[in-house]
Design an enzyme around this catalytic site. Structure first.
Site, PDB file in Angstrom:
ATOM      1  N   GLU A  95       0.826  -1.197   0.000  1.00 47.78           N
ATOM      2  CA  GLU A  95       0.000   0.000   0.000  1.00 47.78           C
ATOM      3  C   GLU A  95       0.863   1.251   0.000  1.00 47.78           C
ATOM      4  O   GLU A  95       1.908   1.316   0.643  1.00 47.78           O
ATOM      5  CB  GLU A  95      -0.936  -0.027   1.208  1.00 47.78           C
ATOM      6  N   CYS A 108       3.451   8.348   1.236  1.00 46.28           N
ATOM      7  CA  CYS A 108       3.868   7.435   2.299  1.00 46.28           C
ATOM      8  C   CYS A 108       4.174   6.098   1.613  1.00 46.28           C
ATOM      9  O   CYS A 108       3.281   5.451   1.072  1.00 46.28           O
ATOM     10  CB  CYS A 108       2.749   7.297   3.334  1.00 46.28           C
ATOM     11  N   CYS A 115       5.622  -7.191   7.500  1.00 46.49           N
ATOM     12  CA  CYS A 115       6.677  -6.751   8.416  1.00 46.49           C
ATOM     13  C   CYS A 115       6.903  -7.841   9.459  1.00 46.49           C
ATOM     14  O   CYS A 115       5.957  -8.471   9.931  1.00 46.49           O
ATOM     15  CB  CYS A 115       6.287  -5.449   9.110  1.00 46.49           C
ATOM     16  N   CYS A 119       4.809  -5.505  16.001  1.00 49.32           N
ATOM     17  CA  CYS A 119       4.201  -4.551  16.940  1.00 49.32           C
ATOM     18  C   CYS A 119       2.714  -4.879  17.079  1.00 49.32           C
ATOM     19  O   CYS A 119       2.014  -5.050  16.069  1.00 49.32           O
ATOM     20  CB  CYS A 119       4.405  -3.124  16.459  1.00 49.32           C
ATOM     21  N   CYS A 122      -0.189  -2.842  15.215  1.00 46.10           N
ATOM     22  CA  CYS A 122       0.015  -2.448  13.815  1.00 46.10           C
ATOM     23  C   CYS A 122      -0.519  -3.522  12.867  1.00 46.10           C
ATOM     24  O   CYS A 122      -0.164  -4.701  13.002  1.00 46.10           O
ATOM     25  CB  CYS A 122       1.502  -2.226  13.571  1.00 46.10           C
ATOM     26  N   SER A 214      10.994   6.349   9.141  1.00 42.15           N
ATOM     27  CA  SER A 214      10.571   5.963  10.483  1.00 42.15           C
ATOM     28  C   SER A 214      11.015   4.540  10.772  1.00 42.15           C
ATOM     29  O   SER A 214      10.791   3.632   9.975  1.00 42.15           O
ATOM     30  CB  SER A 214       9.041   6.061  10.591  1.00 42.15           C
ATOM     31  N   ASN A 313      -4.698   4.325  15.978  1.00 35.06           N
ATOM     32  CA  ASN A 313      -5.652   4.023  14.916  1.00 35.06           C
ATOM     33  C   ASN A 313      -6.129   2.586  15.088  1.00 35.06           C
ATOM     34  O   ASN A 313      -5.340   1.710  15.444  1.00 35.06           O
ATOM     35  CB  ASN A 313      -4.992   4.204  13.546  1.00 35.06           C
ATOM     36  N   CYS A 356      -1.696   5.701  10.156  1.00 36.28           N
ATOM     37  CA  CYS A 356      -0.487   5.007  10.608  1.00 36.28           C
ATOM     38  C   CYS A 356      -0.843   3.643  11.157  1.00 36.28           C
ATOM     39  O   CYS A 356      -1.742   3.501  11.978  1.00 36.28           O
ATOM     40  CB  CYS A 356       0.187   5.787  11.741  1.00 36.28           C
TER      41      CYS A 356
HETATM   42  N1  SAH Z   1       8.161   0.258  10.623  1.00 37.83           N
HETATM   43  C1  SAH Z   1       8.355   1.642  10.844  1.00 37.83           C
HETATM   44  C2  SAH Z   1       7.543   2.523   9.926  1.00 37.83           C
HETATM   45  C3  SAH Z   1       6.123   2.135   9.616  1.00 37.83           C
HETATM   46  S1  SAH Z   1       4.905   2.397  10.848  1.00 37.83           S
HETATM   47  C4  SAH Z   1       8.071   1.988  12.298  1.00 37.83           C
HETATM   48  O1  SAH Z   1       7.504   1.166  13.003  1.00 37.83           O
HETATM   49  O2  SAH Z   1       8.452   3.083  12.713  1.00 37.83           O
HETATM   50  C5  SAH Z   1       4.716   4.148  10.956  1.00 37.83           C
HETATM   51  C6  SAH Z   1       4.303   4.623  12.342  1.00 37.83           C
HETATM   52  O3  SAH Z   1       2.971   4.225  12.663  1.00 37.83           O
HETATM   53  C7  SAH Z   1       5.179   4.061  13.463  1.00 37.83           C
HETATM   54  O4  SAH Z   1       5.513   5.070  14.367  1.00 37.83           O
HETATM   55  C8  SAH Z   1       4.258   3.056  14.108  1.00 37.83           C
HETATM   56  O5  SAH Z   1       4.614   2.784  15.435  1.00 37.83           O
HETATM   57  C9  SAH Z   1       2.937   3.745  14.003  1.00 37.83           C
HETATM   58  N2  SAH Z   1       1.777   2.879  14.179  1.00 37.83           N
HETATM   59  C10 SAH Z   1       1.693   1.552  13.916  1.00 37.83           C
HETATM   60  N3  SAH Z   1       0.460   1.112  14.193  1.00 37.83           N
HETATM   61  C11 SAH Z   1      -0.257   2.165  14.643  1.00 37.83           C
HETATM   62  C12 SAH Z   1      -1.600   2.347  15.063  1.00 37.83           C
HETATM   63  N4  SAH Z   1      -2.479   1.344  15.071  1.00 37.83           N
HETATM   64  N5  SAH Z   1      -1.989   3.586  15.458  1.00 37.83           N
HETATM   65  C13 SAH Z   1      -1.127   4.609  15.429  1.00 37.83           C
HETATM   66  N6  SAH Z   1       0.157   4.504  15.021  1.00 37.83           N
HETATM   67  C14 SAH Z   1       0.591   3.299  14.634  1.00 37.83           C
HETATM   68 FE1  SF4 Z   2       6.520  -3.176  11.398  1.00 35.27          FE
HETATM   69 FE2  SF4 Z   2       6.486  -0.560  11.958  1.00 35.27          FE
HETATM   70 FE3  SF4 Z   2       4.227  -2.010  12.018  1.00 35.27          FE
HETATM   71 FE4  SF4 Z   2       6.066  -2.369  13.905  1.00 35.27          FE
HETATM   72  S1  SF4 Z   2       4.864  -0.486  13.518  1.00 35.27           S
HETATM   73  S2  SF4 Z   2       4.986  -3.985  12.820  1.00 35.27           S
HETATM   74  S3  SF4 Z   2       7.924  -2.101  12.730  1.00 35.27           S
HETATM   75  S4  SF4 Z   2       5.475  -1.593  10.225  1.00 35.27           S
END
Ligand code: SAH
Ligand code: SF4
Length: 363
Positions: A95, A108, A115, A119, A122, A214, A313, A356
């Site tokens: 995406e 973006c 990934c 996390c 995410c 990031s 989110n 995000c």
């Molecule tokens: N992998 C990298 C970049 C992609 S995620 C990273 O983790 O930094 C981009 C941003 O969105 C990161 O700061 C991540 O922690 C945040 N993020 C992931 N899931 C989210 C969610 N459900 N709500 C808000 N931010 C989120």
């Molecule tokens: Fe991967 Fe970033 Fe999502 Fe963590 S927040 S699972 S590092 S994309």
């Protein structure tokens, strides 16, 4: 990635010049090919009339000029965000998001399909790892967004209100954030190659200071970035101020613990003489208390830093709730008492799951 000839989008301008020269053509023609791709948005070698036919034929047989098909697209009701599900050559999908709420078009970009970092909150992490993207596949996403802007042109729904300069045929892509699917520092070589192609002043010309990467906190990658001369912005996803709390949200913190991460960040700030952005997804009742705000303030004391707060989110695999606006403001006030500047990221594109952490390659 799917076999077949290598992609021309993987090549820097210098590499393309050297290749064309090795074929006994003038490197001037390589410059033309480059302009066709990156300035005119051309997607076929056949559509490059100013390039000699013999060179076009050579390019055609030796290189691919791939442009991912749009498997699905969604437009946010806020009018500022568009999400594209792009199909790569081998069928994997990533995406890419176009955002216009800063007044300038920002793409973006994804750096991996899926990934591996896991996390918990995410959607990409919930999906798991599929594969690395090539530099060309990262560049292709930016080219796609640039094409969208071009197609809409002046007067279209994506046009700017003020009149553009006469030299600007359409609104160009101005900013890039490597914040889509995947962990960019776990795909270091390809990501940096893509960054260098995007920065090329004869091509996309996106200045390093308009590119933000990031990371979840890949310590060796941060150290490497600190040692290299590539002045892009760095954002580090922190989310918690103690090792135990962070490890519960970001499993990879067990591999690169908080103290090692902070040490790498200090090294980066010192070497690059630039501040770091720290991202913090605000999860109600989880990491948004006054105590945690103070702990964050103490943790980053003395570091040139800015905190980007992102109210959580929603994703299918995690049932946390976003922090309320008032509590977010209170959190910011506490950070300010520690001399720590912060912003609360605008929540856009949630109706199309383009916020995000919501990218899951499913459209
Ligand atoms: N992998 C990298 C970049 C992609 S995620 C990273 O983790 O930094 C981009 C941003 O969105 C990161 O700061 C991540 O922690 C945040 N993020 C992931 N899931 C989210 C969610 N459900 N709500 C808000 N931010 C989120
Ligand atoms: Fe991967 Fe970033 Fe999502 Fe963590 S927040 S699972 S590092 S994309």
């Amino acid at each position: 990635m799917a076999g077949g000839p290598p992609s021309i989008l993987d090549l820097t301008r210098d590499e393309l010049r050297a290749l064309v020269f090795s074929w006994q053509f003038s490197p001037v023609h390589a410059g033309r090919v480059w302009s066709y791709i990156y300035l005119a948005g051309v997607t076929r070698f056949a559509a490059m009339p100013e390039v000699p036919a013999r060179l076009r034929a050579r390019l055609e047989s030796a290189l691919a000029l791939p442009h991912p098909a749009v498997a699905r697209e969604a437009h946010s009701s806020d009018g500022f965000t568009r999400k594209y599900l792009l199909a790569l050559g081998d069928g994997h999908r990533v995406e890419t998001v176009l955002m216009r709420f800063t007044g300038r078009a920002t793409a973006c970009l994804s750096s991996q399909a899926g990934c591996a970092m896991g996390c918990v909150f995410c959607a990409t992490g919930q999906l798991g790892f599929q594969r690395q993207l090539t530099a060309g596949e990262i560049v292709a996403q930016a080219l796609h967004v640039d094409r969208v802007l071009r197609e809409h042109g002046r007067g279209g729904p994506l046009a700017r209100a003020e009149s553009p300069s006469p030299h600007e045929r359409h609104e160009r892509l101005r900013n890039v954030v490597l914040m889509g699917m995947g962990e960019p520092l776990a795909n270091y070589e390809a990501v940096m190659r893509a960054v260098d192609i995007l920065r090329n002043p004869n091509g996309p010309g996106i200045g390093a200071r308009r590119i933000t990467l990031s990371t979840v906190g890949v310590v060796p990658g941060i150290v490497r970035l600190a040692d290299e001369a590539r002045p892009i912005h760095l954002a580090v996803s922190l989310h918690a101020a103690t090792q135990a709390e962070r490890a519960a949200l970001v499993p990879v913190a067990r591999r690169w613990p908080l103290d090692a991460l902070l040490e790498a960040c200090r090294y980066y700030v010192e070497k690059q003489q630039r501040r770091i952005f720290f991202e913090w997804a605000l999860i109600a009742g989880r990491n948004d208390t006054p105590e945690q705000a103070h702990a964050l303030g103490r943790l980053l004391r003395g570091l040139r830093a800015q905190v980007n707060l992102i109210p959580l989110n929603p994703t299918a695999g995690y049932d946390g709730a976003p922090t309320h606006q008032t509590a977010a403001r209170h959190f910011q006030d506490i950070l300010a008492t520690h001399g720590l500047p912060s912003t609360v990221r605008q929540r856009r594109g949630l109706d199309i799951a383009a916020g995000c952490g919501q990218l899951a390659g499913g459209g």
